[in-house]
Structures are given as C-alpha cells and as structure tokens.
Scaffold this motif. Sequence first.
Motif, short mmCIF file in Angstrom:
data_model
loop_
_atom_site.label_atom_id
_atom_site.label_comp_id
_atom_site.label_asym_id
_atom_site.label_seq_id
_atom_site.Cartn_x
_atom_site.Cartn_y
_atom_site.Cartn_z
N ILE A 248 0.87 -1.17 0.00
CA ILE A 248 0.00 0.00 0.00
C ILE A 248 0.91 1.22 0.00
O ILE A 248 1.97 1.20 0.64
CB ILE A 248 -0.90 -0.01 1.25
N LEU B 285 -4.50 6.75 1.10
CA LEU B 285 -3.92 5.43 0.88
C LEU B 285 -4.30 4.90 -0.50
O LEU B 285 -5.42 5.10 -0.96
CB LEU B 285 -4.42 4.45 1.96
N TRP C 19 -4.07 1.20 -2.59
CA TRP C 19 -3.73 -0.22 -2.61
C TRP C 19 -2.94 -0.52 -3.87
O TRP C 19 -3.37 -0.19 -4.97
CB TRP C 19 -5.01 -1.04 -2.57
N TYR D 39 -1.49 -7.43 -3.68
CA TYR D 39 -1.03 -8.40 -2.70
C TYR D 39 -0.70 -9.73 -3.36
O TYR D 39 -1.08 -10.00 -4.50
CB TYR D 39 -1.97 -8.56 -1.51
N TYR E 85 -2.64 -10.27 -7.01
CA TYR E 85 -3.73 -9.39 -7.40
C TYR E 85 -3.21 -7.98 -7.28
O TYR E 85 -2.53 -7.64 -6.32
CB TYR E 85 -4.94 -9.58 -6.48
N SER E 86 -3.52 -7.13 -8.26
CA SER E 86 -2.95 -5.80 -8.20
C SER E 86 -3.93 -4.74 -8.71
O SER E 86 -4.89 -5.03 -9.43
CB SER E 86 -1.65 -5.73 -8.98
N ASN E 87 -3.62 -3.51 -8.33
CA ASN E 87 -4.39 -2.35 -8.76
C ASN E 87 -4.31 -2.23 -10.28
O ASN E 87 -3.21 -2.18 -10.84
CB ASN E 87 -3.83 -1.10 -8.09
N PRO E 88 -5.45 -2.19 -10.95
CA PRO E 88 -5.42 -2.10 -12.43
C PRO E 88 -4.60 -0.93 -12.95
O PRO E 88 -3.99 -1.04 -14.02
CB PRO E 88 -6.91 -1.96 -12.79
N GLY F 54 -7.84 -11.21 2.62
CA GLY F 54 -7.90 -10.80 1.23
C GLY F 54 -9.05 -9.85 0.96
O GLY F 54 -9.25 -9.39 -0.16
N SER G 223 -9.47 -6.85 2.63
CA SER G 223 -9.09 -5.60 3.28
C SER G 223 -9.23 -5.69 4.80
O SER G 223 -9.99 -4.93 5.40
CB SER G 223 -9.90 -4.40 2.76
#
Lengths: 120, 110
Positions: A39, A47, A49, A52, A60-63, A103, A105
């Motif tokens: 983060i 914040l 994300w 993770y 999995y990731s922020n697009p 997973g 949050s």
Amino acid sequence: QVQLQESGPGLVKPSQTLSLTCTVSGGSISSGGYYWSWIRQHPGKGLEWIGYIYYSGTTYSNPSLKSRITMSVDTSKNQFSLKLTSVTAADTAVYYCARDRTGYSEFDYWGQGTLVTVSS
Amino acid sequence: QSALTQPASVSGSPGQSITISCTGTSSDVGVYNYVSWYQQHPGKAPKLMIYDVSNRPSGVSDRFSGSKSGSTASLAISGLQAEDEADYYCSSYTSSSTLVFGGGTKLTVL
C-alpha cells in the motif's frame, strides 16, 4: 507478535525500477491464509492499494499499476517483494507492507512505512 | 477503479458523537459486506478499526461502530476523545477482486 519491516532504496531515478522488500517476523509467510500486501501513500494524500500476493505466488494488483508491477515471495527468507518499473515523480510516496488476513481488506499488521523519492 | 468517496473533514467536541460516510458503487460497497475502516495518526501506519462493515478487532474500543446502507458505509465514533483525532480511511473489496480505499477524512476534536 507479527512484525513487518520494509527495506529498499529511499531514492530512485526517473524511468528506473523501484524495488522494495518486506521482511516478516513472528510468523511464517508459508503458513497460508494471508495476503501479503503493498500500500502506498503519496505525501499528504490518502492510501492507495498496490496489490497483494498469496504465499503460493498468486497475485492481485491495482489495475492502474498492474502493467508496471511485479510481486514475489521468498518463503525461505520469509520475505515478499515489490518491483515497480518506469517510475516517475508521481510514484514518490511512503510505501507500506501489510498483512491482509482474509484478502478482503483486513490489514491487521503493518510495516512502519518507507519513503521512496523519485528524483534525478 | 475509483476511490471511495469520503468527506474531507469532520469535527466534534469531546464527548460528542460523529459519523463518517464512505460512498462506493454497486461494484464494491454496494455488493459486498467487506468494508473496513482504518485510523491513521500523523507519521504512523494505519490501524484496523472495523472490518466486515461492523466488526471490531480485539482491543478496539466499542465507541467505534460501523454500518452500511446500500452503497454507503458509515463509521460512527461516540464519546469523542482527544486521541480520536486522526485521519480515517474506508476500504472495500471490489467485483474485480481488488481493493479500493476512500480518499480519507480528517477528524478534528475541537
């Protein structure tokens, strides 16, 4: 008591790759059930994300960052890592590693955060 | 994905109650009961205060409570104390299997 500690360069040049490692103590990454997370927080901002990784290596990731991110886990060292390529000044931020226990949050343990500045 | 919407600031006097809202969409808050709230004091890492909309982790004061209606989640703090002054962030799981945070709310205890 689980503890997380970020490490890596505090200064990265534009267009280069930001590399950070999070060392976990007090618990094993390979025990499963947790999502090891990154983060960030831009100076004076909220914040964001990043993504993770599960101990198995699933990520999995922020697009908005996905094309520039690589996350990995080293269970032998009880560490997980983040690489962010082609950085710009917009990537200057405090980077936190954290443990998400489901997973969904539930970040129950955090590192202290490390400031990474992108500048020539 | 767009950040969840929170008010930039709220304030209250000691002993009073306040509520912070967190508005999402039908792809996150509106469809999942996976809304969390974090408290962050200056220079510190965030702390989990509420998870799954309304559950408190062990050790978190019962003055903190969470709820949700439709696509809007809320954090309520009763009996405000000086130590509650901090930034608060909501977060939600999304239909894209990602997480999203709110923009944050600065709570001032007058």
